[in-house]
Design a protein around this motif. Sequence first.
Motif, PDB file in Angstrom:
ATOM      1  N   GLN A   9       0.827  -1.212   0.000  1.00  0.00           N
ATOM      2  CA  GLN A   9       0.000   0.000   0.000  1.00  0.00           C
ATOM      3  C   GLN A   9       0.861   1.261   0.000  1.00  0.00           C
ATOM      4  OE1 GLN A   9      -2.438  -1.030   3.391  1.00  0.00           O
ATOM      5  NE2 GLN A   9      -4.248  -1.252   2.097  1.00  0.00           N
ATOM      6  N   ALA A  10       1.992   1.214   0.695  1.00  0.00           N
ATOM      7  CA  ALA A  10       2.892   2.381   0.709  1.00  0.00           C
ATOM      8  C   ALA A  10       3.438   2.628  -0.697  1.00  0.00           C
ATOM      9  CB  ALA A  10       4.036   2.147   1.693  1.00  0.00           C
ATOM     10  N   GLY A  11       3.788   1.548  -1.370  1.00  0.00           N
ATOM     11  CA  GLY A  11       4.280   1.695  -2.746  1.00  0.00           C
ATOM     12  C   GLY A  11       3.176   2.167  -3.675  1.00  0.00           C
ATOM     13  N   LEU A  12       2.003   1.601  -3.474  1.00  0.00           N
ATOM     14  CA  LEU A  12       0.868   1.947  -4.348  1.00  0.00           C
ATOM     15  C   LEU A  12       0.486   3.421  -4.190  1.00  0.00           C
ATOM     16  CD1 LEU A  12      -1.263   0.862  -6.332  1.00  0.00           C
ATOM     17  CD2 LEU A  12      -2.689   0.268  -4.351  1.00  0.00           C
ATOM     18  N   SER A  13       0.569   3.919  -2.954  1.00  0.00           N
ATOM     19  CA  SER A  13       0.179   5.320  -2.734  1.00  0.00           C
ATOM     20  C   SER A  13       1.114   6.259  -3.504  1.00  0.00           C
ATOM     21  CB  SER A  13       0.178   5.657  -1.246  1.00  0.00           C
ATOM     22  OG  SER A  13       1.494   5.632  -0.756  1.00  0.00           O
ATOM     23  N   MET A  14       2.355   5.850  -3.722  1.00  0.00           N
ATOM     24  CA  MET A  14       3.275   6.664  -4.529  1.00  0.00           C
ATOM     25  C   MET A  14       2.880   6.615  -6.002  1.00  0.00           C
ATOM     26  SD  MET A  14       6.853   5.447  -2.824  1.00  0.00           S
ATOM     27  CE  MET A  14       7.920   6.445  -3.873  1.00  0.00           C
ATOM     28  N   LEU A  15       2.316   5.488  -6.404  1.00  0.00           N
ATOM     29  CA  LEU A  15       2.009   5.309  -7.827  1.00  0.00           C
ATOM     30  C   LEU A  15       0.661   5.897  -8.226  1.00  0.00           C
ATOM     31  CD1 LEU A  15       3.141   1.590  -8.388  1.00  0.00           C
ATOM     32  CD2 LEU A  15       4.418   3.681  -8.908  1.00  0.00           C
ATOM     33  N   LYS A  16      -0.248   6.009  -7.269  1.00  0.00           N
ATOM     34  CA  LYS A  16      -1.634   6.373  -7.607  1.00  0.00           C
ATOM     35  C   LYS A  16      -1.753   7.650  -8.457  1.00  0.00           C
ATOM     36  CE  LYS A  16      -4.601   3.863  -4.441  1.00  0.00           C
ATOM     37  NZ  LYS A  16      -5.256   3.837  -3.122  1.00  0.00           N
ATOM     38  N   PRO A  17      -1.082   8.749  -8.076  1.00  0.00           N
ATOM     39  CA  PRO A  17      -1.218   9.950  -8.909  1.00  0.00           C
ATOM     40  C   PRO A  17      -0.726   9.711 -10.336  1.00  0.00           C
ATOM     41  CG  PRO A  17      -0.040  10.418  -6.861  1.00  0.00           C
ATOM     42  CD  PRO A  17      -0.198   8.955  -6.940  1.00  0.00           C
ATOM     43  N   LEU A  18       0.295   8.909 -10.462  1.00  0.00           N
ATOM     44  CA  LEU A  18       0.871   8.635 -11.784  1.00  0.00           C
ATOM     45  C   LEU A  18      -0.041   7.702 -12.582  1.00  0.00           C
ATOM     46  CD1 LEU A  18       4.500   7.998 -10.482  1.00  0.00           C
ATOM     47  CD2 LEU A  18       3.641  10.079 -11.564  1.00  0.00           C
ATOM     48  N   LEU A  19      -0.714   6.805 -11.885  1.00  0.00           N
ATOM     49  CA  LEU A  19      -1.621   5.872 -12.584  1.00  0.00           C
ATOM     50  C   LEU A  19      -2.830   6.623 -13.142  1.00  0.00           C
ATOM     51  CD1 LEU A  19      -1.472   2.890 -10.042  1.00  0.00           C
ATOM     52  CD2 LEU A  19      -0.561   2.903 -12.369  1.00  0.00           C
ATOM     53  N   VAL A  20      -3.289   7.627 -12.398  1.00  0.00           N
ATOM     54  CA  VAL A  20      -4.401   8.442 -12.891  1.00  0.00           C
ATOM     55  C   VAL A  20      -3.984   9.112 -14.198  1.00  0.00           C
ATOM     56  CG1 VAL A  20      -5.830  10.480 -12.424  1.00  0.00           C
ATOM     57  CG2 VAL A  20      -5.386   8.828 -10.602  1.00  0.00           C
ATOM     58  N   ASP A  21      -2.781   9.686 -14.185  1.00  0.00           N
ATOM     59  CA  ASP A  21      -2.277  10.364 -15.378  1.00  0.00           C
ATOM     60  C   ASP A  21      -2.091   9.400 -16.544  1.00  0.00           C
ATOM     61  OD1 ASP A  21      -2.235  12.648 -13.948  1.00  0.00           O
ATOM     62  OD2 ASP A  21      -0.084  12.613 -13.510  1.00  0.00           O
ATOM     63  N   SER A  22      -1.754   8.166 -16.226  1.00  0.00           N
ATOM     64  CA  SER A  22      -1.448   7.219 -17.312  1.00  0.00           C
ATOM     65  C   SER A  22      -2.697   6.497 -17.821  1.00  0.00           C
ATOM     66  CB  SER A  22      -0.434   6.183 -16.820  1.00  0.00           C
ATOM     67  OG  SER A  22      -1.012   5.397 -15.820  1.00  0.00           O
ATOM     68  N   ASP A  23      -3.862   6.856 -17.249  1.00  0.00           N
ATOM     69  CA  ASP A  23      -5.123   6.325 -17.759  1.00  0.00           C
ATOM     70  C   ASP A  23      -5.276   4.815 -17.541  1.00  0.00           C
ATOM     71  OD1 ASP A  23      -7.546   7.061 -18.800  1.00  0.00           O
ATOM     72  OD2 ASP A  23      -7.005   6.501 -20.860  1.00  0.00           O
ATOM     73  N   VAL A  24      -4.610   4.293 -16.523  1.00  0.00           N
ATOM     74  CA  VAL A  24      -4.766   2.866 -16.212  1.00  0.00           C
ATOM     75  C   VAL A  24      -6.087   2.652 -15.491  1.00  0.00           C
ATOM     76  CG1 VAL A  24      -3.891   0.982 -14.772  1.00  0.00           C
ATOM     77  CG2 VAL A  24      -2.319   2.347 -16.124  1.00  0.00           C
ATOM     78  N   LYS A  25      -6.865   1.707 -15.967  1.00  0.00           N
ATOM     79  CA  LYS A  25      -8.170   1.435 -15.353  1.00  0.00           C
ATOM     80  C   LYS A  25      -8.005   0.401 -14.228  1.00  0.00           C
ATOM     81  CE  LYS A  25     -10.995   3.676 -18.255  1.00  0.00           C
ATOM     82  NZ  LYS A  25      -9.969   4.684 -18.600  1.00  0.00           N
ATOM     83  N   PRO A  26      -8.694   0.619 -13.103  1.00  0.00           N
ATOM     84  CA  PRO A  26      -8.664  -0.412 -12.059  1.00  0.00           C
ATOM     85  C   PRO A  26      -9.386  -1.681 -12.533  1.00  0.00           C
ATOM     86  CG  PRO A  26     -10.256   1.292 -11.518  1.00  0.00           C
ATOM     87  CD  PRO A  26      -9.545   1.761 -12.753  1.00  0.00           C
ATOM     88  N   ALA A  27      -9.093  -2.778 -11.853  1.00  0.00           N
ATOM     89  CA  ALA A  27      -9.733  -4.054 -12.209  1.00  0.00           C
ATOM     90  C   ALA A  27     -11.236  -4.011 -11.929  1.00  0.00           C
ATOM     91  CB  ALA A  27      -9.081  -5.183 -11.427  1.00  0.00           C
ATOM     92  N   GLY A  28     -11.639  -3.093 -11.086  1.00  0.00           N
ATOM     93  CA  GLY A  28     -13.048  -2.952 -10.738  1.00  0.00           C
ATOM     94  C   GLY A  28     -13.152  -2.201  -9.429  1.00  0.00           C
ATOM     95  N   ARG A  29     -14.376  -1.856  -9.048  1.00  0.00           N
ATOM     96  CA  ARG A  29     -14.580  -1.158  -7.776  1.00  0.00           C
ATOM     97  C   ARG A  29     -15.462  -2.037  -6.890  1.00  0.00           C
ATOM     98  NH1 ARG A  29     -16.211   5.093  -7.584  1.00  0.00           N
ATOM     99  NH2 ARG A  29     -14.030   5.260  -8.208  1.00  0.00           N
ATOM    100  N   VAL A  30     -15.003  -2.231  -5.671  1.00  0.00           N
ATOM    101  CA  VAL A  30     -15.666  -3.168  -4.762  1.00  0.00           C
ATOM    102  C   VAL A  30     -16.156  -2.456  -3.505  1.00  0.00           C
ATOM    103  CG1 VAL A  30     -15.431  -5.360  -3.507  1.00  0.00           C
ATOM    104  CG2 VAL A  30     -13.984  -4.918  -5.496  1.00  0.00           C
ATOM    105  N   ALA A  31     -17.440  -2.640  -3.194  1.00  0.00           N
ATOM    106  CA  ALA A  31     -17.955  -2.186  -1.889  1.00  0.00           C
ATOM    107  C   ALA A  31     -17.775  -3.332  -0.904  1.00  0.00           C
ATOM    108  CB  ALA A  31     -19.423  -1.807  -1.998  1.00  0.00           C
ATOM    109  N   LEU A  32     -17.087  -3.041   0.187  1.00  0.00           N
ATOM    110  CA  LEU A  32     -16.664  -4.097   1.115  1.00  0.00           C
ATOM    111  C   LEU A  32     -17.164  -3.780   2.520  1.00  0.00           C
ATOM    112  CD1 LEU A  32     -14.604  -6.482   1.731  1.00  0.00           C
ATOM    113  CD2 LEU A  32     -12.886  -4.686   1.977  1.00  0.00           C
ATOM    114  N   GLY A  33     -17.732  -4.778   3.182  1.00  0.00           N
ATOM    115  CA  GLY A  33     -18.163  -4.515   4.550  1.00  0.00           C
ATOM    116  C   GLY A  33     -18.506  -5.783   5.318  1.00  0.00           C
TER     117      GLY A  33
END
Lengths: 211, 358
Positions: A71-95
């Motif tokens: 998660q620490a690594g991913l948080s560094m990548l997130k802004p860059l992933l938005v810019d690179s137009d990478v789509k997430p695998a999906g969005r999950v509501a979890l509870g």
Amino acid sequence: MKAELELIFEAILDGNMPGCTSGVQAALDAGISAPDILQIALIPAMDEVGKLFEEEEFFVPEMLVAARAMQAGLSMLKPLLVDSDVKPAGRVALGTVSGDLHDIGKNLVGMMLEGAGFEIVDLGTNVAPDRFIAAINDQNVQLVAMSALLTTTMPGMKKTVDAIAAAGLRDQVKIMVGGAPVNAEYAAEIGADGYAPDASQAASLARRLAP
Amino acid sequence: MDIAGVADFDKSMARIDAWYQSQILDRPPVRFMAHNAFLQQASEDISQLSSADRRAWWFDVETQVGLFAKSVEGRRFYGETFPVFFPNLGPEVYAAFYGAELVFGEVTSWSVPLIGDWQDMDRLAFDRNNIYFRKLEELTKCALERSQGRFMVGYTDLHPGIDCAAAWRDPQQLCLDLFDAPEQVKRLTQIAIDDFVEIYDHFDAMLKASGQLSVSWMGLPSRGKMHIPSADFSSLISPDFFKEFVLPVHRQELGGMTHNVYHVDGKGVARHMDDIIGLGDVHAVQWVQGVGDDQPIMQWLPLIKGLQQQGMPVIVDLNKKELPQFIEAMSPEGIFLWVAADDEEEEQRLLKLVEGWR
């Protein structure tokens, strides 16, 4: 795998958060793209964590420190992933369902799903059916993942499945369930789309169910 | 000892004493279960109460003892089933003795973690004036006054050690701490065991002063000191961590007891079985098979047979439908059966079945 990515992979397996973040920075400095770091290092590392968990080489603490590093690594990548137009695998509501305050299993599922490239809408514990419905309506989730640790709270899963159907949203989402008292038979009985016995297999199931 | 509804208590105790030795008197002991049966006597739906009212309901000594007394009135108890009132404020009450707050549900309670920073450990102190400790004393006293010949009184569900540390710190955080701050975890678990003997002996003395046997939520009496060690947190961790963080505390917990009946709650805890048995002071094991994919009982026969072969008495909690197949496949040595039956007639029928078990 490039040496920088190998280091990230190993750092995640070791639960080494500083090692993961410095590895991600080194990879970016070496010109490796954020999507490549995600796809070649972070996601495979979490897949390996899941495999080791299923083989009882890893247990919950090992999984948690690995997920924390990822998660620490991913948080560094997130802004860059938005810019690179990478789509997430999906969005999950979890509870965790209504009446149930246990969260460790649910959190592990969230971490493994995130490690598999999903976006997580964590609704927390003691989640009533209407909050799952609100997440479907307002947050464009494609998957609903429910957890229960107690036999007394399991019926909350059926209530939620029924409420989602009554709200006319059943065709919009796939529903997956898990937790100690739950099994595949129960999942089928209540009309869920799938069951996962642990966090690692929840990630595999989500990949199969995702549109 | 004479207890209303128990036909021959001394004979039943003789069966249990034999079982503690992995021997059989005339048949294996059997306990018929009725989880939270006293709740059926409640005049209100506890789940619908506000959190403040629910807490007040749990704290209402007259109601708690009264409901239990009513639930056993006129009942007959078969096999090695005894009416036992144990004062209960939930499984994390030991953590609450040191200042953790409890949040009450219908049938259990949860503690609120109170160690946010390691410096908070300095504030942890067992206090005999603690509200939960005092309430357990009140419940015990009231039950002892009203029990005479009607039911037995036991001590509460005590979880010192790693489970208490998990309650204080939060289980998920404690998992991370095992890597990040192992020495602090050891200090925390040590605090969580330091006063255990004093606390146990306090309630044991109250019970013994009134001529009670040593008994708790298992309803399994001992003429000496009976304790139920457990470490549910260990279902999350590796055998190496179990050895490092759990065993040293267990060694302090188990010493001095006549009968330690280890509560093995599912396959996650069973992974540490060799280490548990290796403690030496474990006199019996309660195997809880779990639910969902962890049923039926037949998949656990290798585990149960392994315990039998080591001469370790084992409580097996199974569904009545599983009983004939279980009896067919197993020898009875060292087995104590726990079964839930619908009524007294069924209890007698199941007992007949067990009487023929060879």
